[in-house]
Design a protein around this motif. Structure first.
Motif, PDB file in Angstrom:
ATOM      1  N   ALA A  71       9.323  -8.137  14.696  1.00 40.70           N
ATOM      2  CA  ALA A  71       9.363  -9.060  13.470  1.00 40.70           C
ATOM      3  C   ALA A  71       9.619  -8.020  12.167  1.00 40.70           C
ATOM      4  CB  ALA A  71       7.822  -9.737  13.603  1.00 40.70           C
ATOM      5  N   GLY A  72       9.405  -6.894  12.221  1.00 36.63           N
ATOM      6  CA  GLY A  72       9.730  -6.084  10.841  1.00 36.63           C
ATOM      7  C   GLY A  72       8.395  -5.660  10.269  1.00 36.63           C
ATOM      8  N   THR A  73       7.200  -5.428  10.821  1.00 32.40           N
ATOM      9  CA  THR A  73       6.065  -5.056  10.062  1.00 32.40           C
ATOM     10  C   THR A  73       6.452  -3.571   9.731  1.00 32.40           C
ATOM     11  OG1 THR A  73       3.819  -5.287  10.164  1.00 32.40           O
ATOM     12  CG2 THR A  73       4.821  -4.641  12.088  1.00 32.40           C
ATOM     13  N   ASP A  74       5.652  -2.971   9.038  1.00 33.84           N
ATOM     14  CA  ASP A  74       5.230  -1.679   8.602  1.00 33.84           C
ATOM     15  C   ASP A  74       3.867  -1.104   9.175  1.00 33.84           C
ATOM     16  OD1 ASP A  74       7.760  -1.627   7.050  1.00 33.84           O
ATOM     17  OD2 ASP A  74       6.605  -2.502   5.524  1.00 33.84           O
ATOM     18  N   ALA A  75       3.121  -2.280   9.274  1.00 33.65           N
ATOM     19  CA  ALA A  75       1.727  -1.677  10.063  1.00 33.65           C
ATOM     20  C   ALA A  75       1.270  -3.057  10.745  1.00 33.65           C
ATOM     21  CB  ALA A  75       0.784  -1.407   8.895  1.00 33.65           C
ATOM     22  N   GLY A 106      -0.241   6.895  14.143  1.00 32.48           N
ATOM     23  CA  GLY A 106       1.148   6.489  13.346  1.00 32.48           C
ATOM     24  C   GLY A 106       1.026   6.489  12.043  1.00 32.48           C
ATOM     25  N   ARG A 107       2.060   6.779  11.410  1.00 32.36           N
ATOM     26  CA  ARG A 107       2.431   6.618  10.028  1.00 32.36           C
ATOM     27  C   ARG A 107       3.585   6.189   9.638  1.00 32.36           C
ATOM     28  NH1 ARG A 107      -1.808   8.476  10.867  1.00 32.36           N
ATOM     29  NH2 ARG A 107      -2.828  10.277  10.069  1.00 32.36           N
ATOM     30  N   TYR A 139       3.652   4.189  20.881  1.00 36.27           N
ATOM     31  CA  TYR A 139       4.701   3.395  20.276  1.00 36.27           C
ATOM     32  C   TYR A 139       4.495   3.363  18.724  1.00 36.27           C
ATOM     33  CZ  TYR A 139       4.684   0.723  24.624  1.00 36.27           C
ATOM     34  OH  TYR A 139       4.657   0.176  25.819  1.00 36.27           O
ATOM     35  N   ALA A 140       3.199   3.841  18.272  1.00 35.34           N
ATOM     36  CA  ALA A 140       3.274   3.743  17.007  1.00 35.34           C
ATOM     37  C   ALA A 140       3.805   5.303  16.291  1.00 35.34           C
ATOM     38  CB  ALA A 140       1.593   3.725  16.372  1.00 35.34           C
ATOM     39  N   ARG A 141       3.591   6.286  17.224  1.00 35.57           N
ATOM     40  CA  ARG A 141       4.243   7.574  16.650  1.00 35.57           C
ATOM     41  C   ARG A 141       5.575   7.468  16.850  1.00 35.57           C
ATOM     42  NH1 ARG A 141      -0.344  10.235  20.451  1.00 35.57           N
ATOM     43  NH2 ARG A 141      -2.006  10.346  18.925  1.00 35.57           N
ATOM     44  N   GLU A 142       6.302   7.142  17.723  1.00 34.43           N
ATOM     45  CA  GLU A 142       7.877   7.009  18.087  1.00 34.43           C
ATOM     46  C   GLU A 142       8.506   5.857  17.116  1.00 34.43           C
ATOM     47  OE1 GLU A 142       8.095   6.269  22.271  1.00 34.43           O
ATOM     48  OE2 GLU A 142       7.009   8.183  22.705  1.00 34.43           O
ATOM     49  N   PHE A 149       0.696  -1.348   0.138  1.00 32.04           N
ATOM     50  CA  PHE A 149       0.022  -0.025  -0.109  1.00 32.04           C
ATOM     51  C   PHE A 149       0.849   1.161   0.008  1.00 32.04           C
ATOM     52  CE2 PHE A 149      -2.398  -3.502   2.012  1.00 32.04           C
ATOM     53  CZ  PHE A 149      -3.802  -3.262   1.108  1.00 32.04           C
ATOM     54  N   ASP A 150       0.324   2.354  -0.676  1.00 34.18           N
ATOM     55  CA  ASP A 150       1.178   3.318  -0.771  1.00 34.18           C
ATOM     56  C   ASP A 150       1.497   4.174   0.577  1.00 34.18           C
ATOM     57  OD1 ASP A 150       1.466   3.067  -3.349  1.00 34.18           O
ATOM     58  OD2 ASP A 150      -0.272   4.499  -3.856  1.00 34.18           O
ATOM     59  N   ASN A 151       0.549   4.136   1.547  1.00 33.10           N
ATOM     60  CA  ASN A 151       0.497   4.523   2.723  1.00 33.10           C
ATOM     61  C   ASN A 151      -0.168   4.059   3.556  1.00 33.10           C
ATOM     62  OD1 ASN A 151      -1.884   6.006   2.224  1.00 33.10           O
ATOM     63  ND2 ASN A 151      -0.793   7.383   1.042  1.00 33.10           N
ATOM     64  N   ALA A 152      -0.236   4.445   4.974  1.00 29.94           N
ATOM     65  CA  ALA A 152      -1.011   3.915   6.129  1.00 29.94           C
ATOM     66  C   ALA A 152      -2.460   4.094   5.921  1.00 29.94           C
ATOM     67  CB  ALA A 152      -0.527   4.381   7.387  1.00 29.94           C
ATOM     68  N   GLU A 153      -2.867   5.469   5.301  1.00 30.01           N
ATOM     69  CA  GLU A 153      -4.229   5.914   5.034  1.00 30.01           C
ATOM     70  C   GLU A 153      -4.795   5.122   3.964  1.00 30.01           C
ATOM     71  OE1 GLU A 153      -1.742   7.908   5.246  1.00 30.01           O
ATOM     72  OE2 GLU A 153      -2.134   9.501   6.561  1.00 30.01           O
ATOM     73  N   GLN A 154      -4.059   4.764   2.907  1.00 29.54           N
ATOM     74  CA  GLN A 154      -4.569   3.835   2.076  1.00 29.54           C
ATOM     75  C   GLN A 154      -5.001   2.342   2.523  1.00 29.54           C
ATOM     76  OE1 GLN A 154      -1.990   1.868  -1.517  1.00 29.54           O
ATOM     77  NE2 GLN A 154      -3.240   3.420  -2.711  1.00 29.54           N
TER      78      GLN A 154
END
Length: 258
Positions: free
Chosen positions: A196-200, A170-171, A213-216, A148-153
């Motif tokens: 574990a290496g996740t982006d979201a 978070g983004r 945690y999400a923001r930092e 996905f292009d970004n978290a919003e998508q």
């Protein structure tokens, strides 16, 4: 005169146990048959939680058994049969309905469980697992797209798939390719998902620490609703076992905004 297929209460229990392997888990309550009803079953109703509304609907559907993720009994609860507990038990016993409940084992099943079915609903493919009992799933989109292009998508995609609003905090610092998920109240798995290496990370609920945690950490946290994330495992498992014996099955979804 023909009669519909039937199976014994014990045979159905053994089929659920063989599929979900509850002995592997240290759980928050008893897995398996929680309330004993009639000895022979012809119809199973599945749902998320053994609420009074679900029991009433199962009675109206002429079910012999109910299969749920959230049963009646939990470790540390008050053991007195009063109030809501008395109402639910009284209705089950009055209509001789069996109650089967599986908590963590239902989350964990790699094909029919809550996490596997949530991933399927969201178009995600698990490639590895993390956290206690390997309850956390980590993978990618199951279609040809890389991510996905970004978290919003991603959040919009989840809202569309589950037909309900989600909470996004978070983004991610870049496009989202690695996606972790764990249904229900699994906000405590967020740090393990980051490791574990996740982006979201997708789960049902968010608590106060996870927003920080999400923001930092630059990892998106998406809460899509406890009930909404756990609507898919119970009907998948119940339908599978019902088919083994030729029994009727019906999923009854009791609306829950949580």
């Amino acid at each position: 005169m023909t009669t519909s297929p039937q199976a014994s209460r014990q045979d159905v229990l053994q089929a659920f146990d063989a599929l979900l392997q509850p002995e592997r888990f240290k759980d928050y309550g008893p897995n398996g048959l929680q309330v004993e009803g009639k000895a022979e079953l012809r119809k199973i109703v599945s749902g998320v939680t053994a609420s009074l509304a679900l029991i009433e609907a199962a009675v109206a559907a002429q079910a012999d058994a109910i299969f749920v993720h959230h049963g009646l009994f939990w470790r540390g609860q008050d053991g007195r049969v009063t109030g809501w507990m008395k109402q639910r038990l009284a209705l089950l016993l009055a209509h001789d309905i069996n109650l089967y409940a599986y908590h963590l084992p239902l989350d964990a099943h790699p094909e029919l469980g809550n996490n596997a079915q949530l991933g399927r609903q969201l178009g995600l493919r698990a490639e590895r697992y993390f956290g206690e009992n390997n309850l956390g799933f980590l993978g990618h989109r199951s279609d040809a797209a890389e991510g996905f292009d970004n978290a919003e998508q991603l959040a919009e995609h989840i809202q569309h798939a589950l037909n309900r609003p989600v909470v996004l905090v978070g983004r991610a610092q870049s496009a989202i390719k690695n996606i972790a998920w764990c249904s229900g109240g699994a906000q405590g798995y967020f740090e393990a998902a980051i490791a574990a290496g996740t982006d979201a990370f997708i789960t049902g609920e968010i608590s106060e620490p996870q927003a920080h945690y999400a923001r930092e950490m630059g990892v998106a946290f998406i809460a899509c609703g406890h009930h909404a994330s756990e609507r898919y495992g119970a009907p998948a498992v119940a339908a599978h076992v019902a088919a083994q014996f030729g029994l009727a099955h019906e999923f009854i979804d009791i609306d829950n905004p949580a």
